[in-house]
Design a protein around this motif. Structure first.
Motif, mmCIF file in Angstrom:
data_model
loop_
_atom_site.group_PDB
_atom_site.id
_atom_site.type_symbol
_atom_site.label_atom_id
_atom_site.label_comp_id
_atom_site.label_asym_id
_atom_site.label_seq_id
_atom_site.Cartn_x
_atom_site.Cartn_y
_atom_site.Cartn_z
ATOM 1 N N ASN A 81 35.377 61.353 -4.066
ATOM 2 C CA ASN A 81 34.108 61.677 -3.313
ATOM 3 C C ASN A 81 34.023 62.901 -3.017
ATOM 4 N N PRO A 82 35.272 63.505 -2.314
ATOM 5 C CA PRO A 82 35.241 64.884 -1.767
ATOM 6 C C PRO A 82 34.855 65.835 -2.905
ATOM 7 N N LEU A 83 35.327 65.621 -4.099
ATOM 8 C CA LEU A 83 35.186 66.503 -5.366
ATOM 9 C C LEU A 83 33.691 66.451 -5.821
ATOM 10 N N ILE A 84 32.928 65.454 -5.680
ATOM 11 C CA ILE A 84 31.616 65.126 -6.128
ATOM 12 C C ILE A 84 30.669 65.918 -4.852
ATOM 13 N N LEU A 114 33.101 66.792 6.463
ATOM 14 C CA LEU A 114 32.123 65.540 6.398
ATOM 15 C C LEU A 114 32.773 64.332 5.947
ATOM 16 N N VAL A 115 33.523 64.332 4.924
ATOM 17 C CA VAL A 115 34.292 63.065 4.581
ATOM 18 C C VAL A 115 35.068 62.531 5.818
ATOM 19 N N PHE A 116 35.769 63.340 6.617
ATOM 20 C CA PHE A 116 36.587 62.525 7.539
ATOM 21 C C PHE A 116 35.559 62.233 8.692
ATOM 22 N N SER A 117 34.646 63.012 8.971
ATOM 23 C CA SER A 117 33.466 62.615 9.947
ATOM 24 C C SER A 117 32.900 61.007 9.523
ATOM 25 N N CYS A 118 32.827 60.803 8.145
ATOM 26 C CA CYS A 118 32.165 59.558 7.847
ATOM 27 C C CYS A 118 33.336 58.361 7.874
ATOM 28 N N LEU A 141 31.304 69.750 -5.401
ATOM 29 C CA LEU A 141 30.489 70.211 -6.567
ATOM 30 C C LEU A 141 29.047 70.229 -6.421
ATOM 31 N N THR A 142 28.567 69.516 -5.311
ATOM 32 C CA THR A 142 27.119 69.670 -5.047
ATOM 33 C C THR A 142 26.628 70.609 -3.931
ATOM 34 N N ILE A 143 27.470 70.630 -2.876
ATOM 35 C CA ILE A 143 27.129 71.593 -1.704
ATOM 36 C C ILE A 143 27.830 72.874 -1.691
ATOM 37 N N ARG A 144 28.965 72.940 -2.740
ATOM 38 C CA ARG A 144 29.801 74.133 -2.756
ATOM 39 C C ARG A 144 30.435 74.467 -1.379
ATOM 40 N N ARG A 145 30.825 73.659 -0.536
ATOM 41 C CA ARG A 145 31.536 73.778 0.521
ATOM 42 C C ARG A 145 32.739 72.757 0.719
ATOM 43 N N PHE A 188 42.000 56.967 -3.248
ATOM 44 C CA PHE A 188 41.960 57.957 -3.996
ATOM 45 C C PHE A 188 40.446 58.267 -4.270
ATOM 46 N N ILE A 189 39.469 57.265 -4.478
ATOM 47 C CA ILE A 189 38.156 57.637 -4.242
ATOM 48 C C ILE A 189 37.735 58.279 -3.246
ATOM 49 N N ALA A 190 38.263 57.629 -2.012
ATOM 50 C CA ALA A 190 37.725 58.150 -0.692
ATOM 51 C C ALA A 190 37.992 59.817 -0.548
ATOM 52 N N LEU A 191 39.247 59.932 -0.718
ATOM 53 C CA LEU A 191 39.789 61.109 -0.321
ATOM 54 C C LEU A 191 40.216 62.304 -1.642
#
Length: 409
Positions: A228-231, A243-247, A234-238, A222-225
Motif C-alpha cells: 500500500n505505501p508503494l501504491i 499518511l500510512v501510519f496515521s491511518c 507511485l501516486t503522489i510521489r511523496r 506486508f500489504i499494509a506496510l
C-alpha cells in the motif's frame, strides 16, 4: 471531577485507546471471572453499528444534493486504488503460500453452512442488496443498499429547495455529533473488547495453527506496510509513511478490536475530516470502501484455499494460481453480499481446484477457530486503507494542480 474529564478528553484518542487496551489486559489477567466488563465492548460496537447506517445515508444524501454540476470528485481514482490493492493482496498471498506452503488439520462442525456456488451467485447477492428495501437496508446494515438509496435520493434532491437541503445538512450534522459522543467512549469499549477476547478465546487454542496465522498476518502486514505505501508513493510521489501510519493508528487500531468495517465507518469519517479531505468524496468513498475494498479478505481466501490444496497434495501451475488471485479479489469485493464474509467464500475458490464442498467447509471451520486474530488483522487492513486511498486520490489531484498539502493528520 469535571476538570479531570476535560483533561482526559484533551488527550489524543489513540493514547486513550492504548490506556483502554492496557487496562483490558490487566483486568482479563487479574479478574477473568468479572464477565460484566465485556458489556462495555458490546455496547460500544452496538452503538457504532446503530449510528453508522443513518450517518452514511444522511451524509451521502447531503453531499450529493449539494454537489454542483462540473464539480469533480476523485471517485474514479479511488475505485482504481481499491481494486489494485485488493488484486495485489490476493497475488501476494498466492506467492507467499507457494514460498511457505502450509498444511491443515481439517476440522468438522461447519456442515450446516451454505456457501455460494460461484462468482455469479456472489454478484447476484450484491445486486439484490442494491435494490433492497431502504428500511430493511438500514435495519440490517446493508451498506450497498444504503449507498444506492442515498445516491438516488441525493441526485433527485439536487433540484430541491435550499431549505430542504439545509434540513438535510442539519440532520447530517446532528448524527455526526452523536457519532463524536459515541467515539468518546472508545477507550471504555476497547477495554471491554480486549477483556472479552482474552477471557473467551485466550491464545493457547491458536498455537496449533501458528504457521497458518503467521502466513496470514505476515501477508496482511506486508500489504499494509510495503504494498500500500508503494501504491501511495507511485501516486503522489511523496513519502507515504506519515499518511500510512496515521491511518493505521487512527483507524486500524479501533478496527482491529471492533472487527467490523461497518462499525469503523464513523471513525474513518472523523479521520477524513481531521485530514481535511473533501466531504463530497469521502462521504461516498468510505462507506463504499467498507463494502468493496477488501485486501484482507483476498489474503484470507487465497491463503486458506492454497493451504487446502497443499494439504490434499494437488499440483498447481502458475496460471491457475494467477486465476486464483483474480477470483479472490472479485470474491473479496463481493464479500459484503455473503453472510459469513470472506470465510464462506473459501469453498468458491476451492472449487477452482476441484475440491469438494465437504472438505472446503471443514477449512471454513479452521477459519472460524483462528478468526479471533485473522478477522482482527483483516478488518484493520481493510478499514484503514479506505481512508488511505481516499486521501491518496485527493493528494494526487492536488499534486497535479500544484497545490500544497500535508500527508498526515
Amino acid at each position: 471531577m469535571k476538570s479531570l474529564l476535560l483533561k482526559w478528553n484533551q488527550v489524543s484518542l489513540v493514547k486513550r485507546i492504548l490506556v483502554g487496551i492496557i487496562v483490558g489486559i490487566i483486568l482479563a489477567l487479574s479478574v477473568p471471572q468479572a464477565t460484566g466488563i465485556s458489556i462495555f465492548g458490546s455496547l460500544f460496537v452496538s452503538a457504532l453499528k446503530a449510528v453508522a447506517p443513518l450517518l452514511v445515508l444522511l451524509i451521502v444524501m447531503s453531499a450529493i444534493s449539494h454537489h454542483k454540476k462540473g464539480q469533480q470528485t476523485n471517485m474514479k481514482s479511488i475505485l482504481v486504488l481499491y481494486g489494485l490493492s485488493t488484486f495485489l493482496a490476493g497475488l501476494i498471498a498466492v506467492i507467499a503460500s507457494f514460498i511457505f506452503p502450509v498444511t491443515l488439520s481439517l476440522v468438522k462442525g461447519s456442515e450446516d453452512l451454505t456457501p455460494p456456488d460461484g462468482i455469479v451467485e456472489v454478484l447476484k447477492a450484491l445486486l439484490f442488496n442494491v435494490v433492497d428495501n431502504p428500511v430493511n437496508a438500514l435495519m440490517t446494515g446493508n451498506y450497498i443498499g444504503i449507498l444506492a438509496w442515498a445516491v438516488v435520493l441525493g441526485v433527485v434532491l439536487r433540484n430541491a429547495h435550499d431549505s430542504t437541503k439545509t434540513l438535510l445538512v442539519n440532520f447530517s450534522d446532528a448524527v455526526s455529533h452523536i457519532v463524536k459522543w459515541v467515539i468518546h467512549f472508545a477507550p471504555l469499549g476497547i477495554m471491554g473488547l480486549v477483556f472479552d477476547s482474552i477471557t473467551t478465546n485466550g491464545l493457547s487454542s491458536l498455537l496449533d495453527y501458528g504457521k497458518l496465522l503467521l502466513i496470514l498476518i505476515g501477508c496482511m502486514l506486508f500489504i499494509a506496510l510495503v504494498v500500500n505505501p508503494l501504491i501511495v508513493y507511485l501516486t503522489i510521489r511523496r513519502n507515504p509513511y506519515p499518511l500510512v501510519f496515521s491511518c493505521l493508528k487512527e483507524s486500524g487500531i479501533t478496527a482491529f478490536f471492533t472487527r467490523s468495517s461497518a462499525a469503523n465507518i464513523p471513525i474513518n469519517m472523523k479521520l477524513c475530516e481531521k485530514l481535511k479531505l473533501d466531504p463530497d468524496t469521502y462521504a461516498v468513498s468510505i462507506p463504499l470502501g467498507a463494502t468493496i475494498n477488501m485486501a484482507g479478505a483476498a489474503v484470507t481466501i487465497s491463503v486458506l484455499t492454497l493451504a487446502t490444496v497443499h494439504t490434499l497434495g494437488i499440483e498447481v501451475d502458475f496460471g491457475t494460481a494467477l486465476i486464483l488471485s483474480v477470483v479472490s479479489a472479485i470474491s473479496a469485493a463481493g464479500a459484503s453480499g455473503v453472510a459469513g464474509g470472506s470465510l464462506l467464500l473459501i469453498p468458491l475458490a476451492c472449487s477452482l481446484f476441484g475440491i469438494p464442498n465437504e472438505i472446503a467447509i471443514q477449512v471454513v471451520g479452521v477459519g472460524f477457530i483462528i478468526g479471533v486474530l485473522q478477522d482482527s488483522f483483516e478488518t484493520a487492513l481493510n478499514s484503514s486503507s479506505d481512508v488511505l486511498f481516499t486521501a491518496t486520490a485527493e493528494y494526487a489531484k492536488k499534486r497535479k494542480e500544484g497545490k500544497q498539502y500535508a500527508v498526515e493528520a
